[in-house]
Every structure is written in C-alpha cells, then in structure tokens.
Write a protein that holds these residues in place. Structure first.
Motif, PDB file in Angstrom:
ATOM      1  N   ARG A  39       0.824  -1.207   0.000  1.00  8.90           N
ATOM      2  CA  ARG A  39       0.000   0.000   0.000  1.00  8.90           C
ATOM      3  C   ARG A  39       0.858   1.257   0.000  1.00  8.90           C
ATOM      4  O   ARG A  39       0.529   2.262  -0.647  1.00  8.90           O
ATOM      5  N   ALA A  43       0.910   4.326  -2.677  1.00  5.98           N
ATOM      6  CA  ALA A  43       0.697   5.699  -2.216  1.00  5.98           C
ATOM      7  C   ALA A  43       1.833   6.624  -2.628  1.00  5.98           C
ATOM      8  O   ALA A  43       1.617   7.815  -2.887  1.00  5.98           O
ATOM      9  N   ARG A  45       3.275   6.898  -5.333  1.00  6.32           N
ATOM     10  CA  ARG A  45       3.075   7.437  -6.682  1.00  6.32           C
ATOM     11  C   ARG A  45       2.301   8.749  -6.661  1.00  6.32           C
ATOM     12  O   ARG A  45       2.308   9.497  -7.652  1.00  6.32           O
ATOM     13  N   SER A  46       1.643   9.055  -5.554  1.00  3.26           N
ATOM     14  CA  SER A  46       0.829  10.280  -5.470  1.00  3.26           C
ATOM     15  C   SER A  46       1.586  11.451  -4.864  1.00  3.26           C
ATOM     16  O   SER A  46       1.007  12.524  -4.676  1.00  3.26           O
ATOM     17  N   ARG A  47       2.867  11.276  -4.544  1.00  2.86           N
ATOM     18  CA  ARG A  47       3.610  12.380  -3.913  1.00  2.86           C
ATOM     19  C   ARG A  47       3.707  13.565  -4.877  1.00  2.86           C
ATOM     20  O   ARG A  47       3.890  13.394  -6.081  1.00  2.86           O
ATOM     21  N   ARG A  48       3.603  14.751  -4.315  1.00  4.43           N
ATOM     22  CA  ARG A  48       3.592  15.949  -5.162  1.00  4.43           C
ATOM     23  C   ARG A  48       3.726  17.204  -4.304  1.00  4.43           C
ATOM     24  O   ARG A  48       3.610  17.158  -3.083  1.00  4.43           O
ATOM     25  N   PHE A  64       3.045  16.766  -0.312  1.00  8.04           N
ATOM     26  CA  PHE A  64       2.472  15.470   0.024  1.00  8.04           C
ATOM     27  C   PHE A  64       3.515  14.410  -0.299  1.00  8.04           C
ATOM     28  O   PHE A  64       3.885  14.215  -1.452  1.00  8.04           O
TER      29      PHE A  64
END
Length: 300
Positions: A39, A43, A45-48, A64
């Motif tokens: 998991r 997750a 992959r959504s860092r930004r 994030f």
C-alpha cells in the motif's frame, strides 16, 4: 479479522479516548502489516507539491510525501526556528520564523543570515523495529510493523533502510541491548541524551491524562522534583508538554510514578480524582544475572 474486536473492547474499557485511538490504530496496522509495504508503494506514486493561492498576496505550499520525511522536514525547521526565536530582540512568532526558515532553505539553499547556533542542526527521527525483523527476509507478514515516533507504522523494508546507520535516525530495537543508560542518580540534573531519548521512546506521548502531544515536543520532567531529592533515572522521568508541566507544578495536582509499572503515572486532581496514564511501550530488560559480582538484576 477475528480477534480484533475483543481486544479493541478491552482497550476501550481501560484507556482514555486518545490512548485508545492510538492503540486501536496500532492493532489494526499490525493485522494489516502484510500489505503495508504494498500500500505504501502505491501511495508513493501520489507524492507531489502544490500551491494554493490565498488572500492578501499570500499562498499555501503543500508537500504530500512519505510521512517520515515530511516529519523530519518539519522537525528540522522547528529546531532551527527555536534557536532563532531565542535570540535577543527577535519579535517573530515560532510559526513565522519556521515559515521564513523554509523559504530560506528552499529558495536560496543558504542560512547565512541565521545565528551560528543553527548550523549543524539536522532532523532526528526515532524508528522502532522488532529486532528479528532486521534479520529476516522481505516478508512483512511474519513480524509486527516498524513504527516511527509521531508518524506510526511503516513498512519493514523501509525501516531496514532507516536503520542502516544514518546519524539522524535513532534506532530502538524491541529487544534487550547492552549499554542503555537508565540512571545517573543525582550526579546530573539534566538527563544525558541517551536517557532522554529512552524516556521519550517509552512514553511516545505526553504523560498527562488525555494529551496527545508527541514526546519529542515535550519537556523531560522529574516526577519527584530534583530539589526534593528526586533522581535523574528512568523511574523518575517522564515527558510532559509545557502546558501540563505548568499544571503539574502550579495547578494543585499530585503526580507520582507507580512502582513496578514501567513508567505509568498516577495523576490526582485537587478534588481527589485519580487518573492513570500508561506509557506506550515497555523498556525491555534481560533476565537476572547472578554470580560473584552480580547481586541483582542486570538491566539490559
């Protein structure tokens, strides 16, 4: 899964709301440990980073990313800001200084305008790992999850990386280790760094009833005051946030560590009502060692 509900009910009956929520979260994550690494990988992959515009020529900068790194960023900025806030003539609030520090580091990458005392400040993050997990393979389903103070469970594979030797990471194994400082008696008022870290690790949070302040942001308090004969030892120290520290000394409360409890505090209000606060973790000890030169239990 089966077995969670009875344990959750047991926790709810014996703990305050804040402690129950944290304990329930750990219980659920222990069951979900087998999929935590998967998991977390998804997750990531959504860092930004994003900008949210506000009023009056202001804006929010949102980052994030992995919780461990985000907490480390915040803690380093806070440590630098506290040094600056202590300078004579400084009028900015801690929040304002922390924002200015982040701007200095991200825009210029320089801190030439900061006091000498902030140089060398690095983030410190406490990661707790089951000892055998460091020796096993990548199958996280066979061990409890690792945890980071103020963050929560992280994948075992990530914990192994953090325990690789970087100075900024304090490794605490849930297994006896030799050399742990448990007491300096009355030789020193201020606990040495290793003892302060152990006291904070054991409690994880402020040891006042219902308080959720992370131990890293709390003051280390002598339960029996130094001036009243209290020693600088693990059985007379506990992390308490600044607000509750003031209440303890000036609010008419009586606070004592419960003998043999491993660090539990009993708070008695001015009206006589009792509250018991248990530490989040137990300090591991080795079996008793007896011999010609050992007359008592040998800690760690």
């Amino acid at each position: 899964r089966e077995g969670i509900l009875p344990r959750a009910i047991e926790l709810a009956e014996s703990q305050s709301v804040g402690s129950f929520r944290r304990a329930l979260s750990r219980l659920v994550e222990t069951v979900r440990a087998a999929t935590l690494a998967e998991r977390h990988e998804v997750a990531l992959r959504s860092r930004r980073v994003a900008v949210e515009h506000g009023d009056d020529a202001m804006a929010w900068l949102h980052l994030f990313g992995p919780a461990v790194e985000v907490h480390a960023i915040f803690d380093r900025a806070t440590a630098i800001a506290k040094v600056i806030a202590s300078q004579e003539g400084e009028a900015r609030t801690l929040d304002q200084i922390r924002a200015d520090v982040c701007g200095d580091l991200l825009i210029e990458g320089r801190t030439d305008g900061h006091p000498d005392g902030v140089r060398g400040i690095r983030a410190t993050v406490v990661v707790t790992v089951p000892a055998l997990a460091l020796l096993g393979g990548d199958d996280a389903s066979t061990s409890a999850p690792a945890t980071v103070e103020g963050v929560g469970p992280i994948p075992i594979t990530r914990a192994r990386e953090l325990c690789g030797g970087a100075d900024g990471w304090m490794r605490v194994l849930t297994h006896p280790e030799t050399g742990a400082v448990l007491s300096v008696g009355r030789e020193l008022y201020r606990p040495p760094p290793a003892l302060r870290r152990l006291v904070r690790w054991r409690a994880d949070r402020c040891m006042a009833p219902g308080c959720g302040m992370p131990a890293a942001r709390c003051e280390i308090d002598h339960t029996i005051a130094w001036e009243h004969g209290g020693s600088t030892s693990i059985d007379n120290l506990a992390p308490i946030c600044k607000g509750h520290h003031t209440v303890k000394h000036h609010g008419g409360w009586c606070v004592q560590q419960i003998d043999g409890s491993g660090g539990a505090l009993e708070w008695t209000s001015p009206t006589g009502r009792r509250y018991v606060v248990e530490p989040e973790r137990e300090v591991p000890r080795s079996a008793p060692v007896f011999g010609p030169s050992h007359g008592s239990d040998a800690p760690f």
